[in-house]
Design an enzyme around this catalytic site. Structure first.
Site, PDB file in Angstrom:
ATOM      1  N   TYR A  93       0.589  -1.246  -0.002  1.00  0.00           N
ATOM      2  CA  TYR A  93      -0.031  -0.127   0.019  1.00  0.00           C
ATOM      3  C   TYR A  93       0.940   1.164   0.191  1.00  0.00           C
ATOM      4  O   TYR A  93       0.690   2.090   0.793  1.00  0.00           O
ATOM      5  CB  TYR A  93      -0.775  -0.166   1.321  1.00  0.00           C
ATOM      6  N   SER A 101     -13.019  -3.200   2.348  1.00  0.00           N
ATOM      7  CA  SER A 101     -13.832  -2.444   1.463  1.00  0.00           C
ATOM      8  C   SER A 101     -15.220  -2.634   1.692  1.00  0.00           C
ATOM      9  O   SER A 101     -16.184  -3.220   0.848  1.00  0.00           O
ATOM     10  CB  SER A 101     -13.524  -2.778   0.053  1.00  0.00           C
ATOM     11  N   PRO A 102     -15.648  -2.737   2.889  1.00  0.00           N
ATOM     12  CA  PRO A 102     -17.019  -2.995   3.206  1.00  0.00           C
ATOM     13  C   PRO A 102     -18.132  -2.300   3.141  1.00  0.00           C
ATOM     14  O   PRO A 102     -19.466  -2.416   3.007  1.00  0.00           O
ATOM     15  CB  PRO A 102     -17.044  -3.191   4.810  1.00  0.00           C
ATOM     16  N   GLY A 136     -18.060  -0.774  -0.126  1.00  0.00           N
ATOM     17  CA  GLY A 136     -18.112  -0.754  -1.584  1.00  0.00           C
ATOM     18  C   GLY A 136     -17.238   0.397  -2.141  1.00  0.00           C
ATOM     19  O   GLY A 136     -17.541   1.118  -3.044  1.00  0.00           O
ATOM     20  N   ARG A 137     -16.000   0.516  -1.718  1.00  0.00           N
ATOM     21  CA  ARG A 137     -14.850   1.617  -1.928  1.00  0.00           C
ATOM     22  C   ARG A 137     -15.563   3.009  -1.932  1.00  0.00           C
ATOM     23  O   ARG A 137     -15.429   3.863  -2.488  1.00  0.00           O
ATOM     24  CB  ARG A 137     -14.469   1.322  -3.273  1.00  0.00           C
ATOM     25  N   GLY A 138     -16.463   2.984  -1.231  1.00  0.00           N
ATOM     26  CA  GLY A 138     -17.156   4.463  -0.511  1.00  0.00           C
ATOM     27  C   GLY A 138     -18.559   4.553  -1.296  1.00  0.00           C
ATOM     28  O   GLY A 138     -19.292   5.606  -1.091  1.00  0.00           O
ATOM     29  N   PHE A 139     -18.872   3.575  -2.310  1.00  0.00           N
ATOM     30  CA  PHE A 139     -19.970   3.889  -2.848  1.00  0.00           C
ATOM     31  C   PHE A 139     -21.668   3.947  -1.827  1.00  0.00           C
ATOM     32  O   PHE A 139     -22.414   4.551  -1.930  1.00  0.00           O
ATOM     33  CB  PHE A 139     -20.350   2.811  -4.005  1.00  0.00           C
ATOM     34  N   GLY A 169     -23.072   6.825   0.081  1.00  0.00           N
ATOM     35  CA  GLY A 169     -23.979   7.715  -0.381  1.00  0.00           C
ATOM     36  C   GLY A 169     -23.289   8.799  -1.165  1.00  0.00           C
ATOM     37  O   GLY A 169     -23.974  10.027  -1.491  1.00  0.00           O
TER      38      GLY A 169
END
Length: 256
Positions: free
Chosen positions: A56, A133-134, A136-139, A142
């Site tokens: 990373y 990524s729980p 969804g990478r920030g999706f 909202g």
């Protein structure tokens, strides 16, 4: 903060962990000072499980070094997880024996349901499940924007879930989840993390963020109770996960 045990060896960590990858890669320009502040705020809120890796951000700017700087004053109070590459010809049992460790790191979120096929085996073997990524990478916060509105170095510019066709469907699903969350006085992020915690006592999600406010929001998910009616409503909104693969074609993993 509630505690959970990862695997049969008794490794106790906070129910909500922290994934540090985004502090040094994949989400645009980095800010070491903000990253250290975020990690320390997470600790203030009772988060004791921090996930990092050498890859990373290689070299002197590596994620492991940043995490080390952030936790040095409370190192004995937290659990650090890191990762590395190995020779694929080496049997996994041999690797596990060398590490003396059973917990595994596997993706999972409302957008990514495929990993559920592994649950019976994980439960049988007493293996902990670290859901990265729980959100969804920030999706699922909202705040998602169309792919073209992110920095060129942001992984979401090529993520299939942000592409036309999939993006609109995912926005609609998250909006419906947000409406459900509002009825419980919660945010959509808290709803998604609380849902993950209902999947099993061996699961610990590790959302990552640079924002102290979002860290507070994520930590609050541990106190959110979901009813059977809530869980049914969530499954009706996203019965099979999000629209679009998590990785571009040719890079999607197969669960075995």
């Amino acid at each position: 903060m509630q505690k959970r045990t990862l695997g049969r060896q008794g490794l106790e960590v906070s129910a909500i962990g922290y994934g540090a990858m985004g502090l040094t890669m994949a989400y645009g320009p980095t800010d070491e000072e903000a990253g250290v502040a975020a990690l320390r705020r997470a600790h203030d809120l009772g988060i004791t499980f921090f996930d990092t890796a050498e890859m990373y951000g290689w070299g002197t700017g590596s994620n492991e070094i940043l995490v080390g700087k952030a936790v040095r004053d409370f190192r004995e109070d937290v659990v650090l997880a890191s990762k590395f590459g190995v020779d694929m010809s080496v049997p996994p049992e041999q690797i596990g024996g060398a590490l003396n460790s059973r917990p595994d790191n596997i993706r999972k979120s409302l957008f990514e349901r495929d990993a559920e096929t592994l649950f019976p085996t994980l439960e049988e073997l007493g293996v902990g499940f670290v859901a990265y990524s729980p959100l969804g990478r920030g999706f699922i916060t909202g705040t998602a924007k169309p792919a073209g509105q992110y920095e060129a170095t942001d992984i979401r510019t090529v993520d299939p879930r942000w592409q036309p066709g999939n993006f609109e469907k995912n926005v609609e699903a998250v909006d419906r989840l947000a409406e459900l969350a509002a009825t419980k006085g919660a945010t959509v992020s808290q709803l998604a993390l609380a849902w993950l915690l209902t999947r099993g006592e061996h699961i610990v999600p590790i959302p990552g963020t640079r924002s102290p406010k979002r860290i507070e929001d994520n930590a609050g998910a541990a106190d959110l109770t979901l009813t059977d009616t809530d869980l049914k409503a969530i499954d009706e909104i996203l019965p099979h996960g999000g629209f679009g693969a998590r990785y571009t074609e040719g890079h999607v993993p197969t669960w075995i």
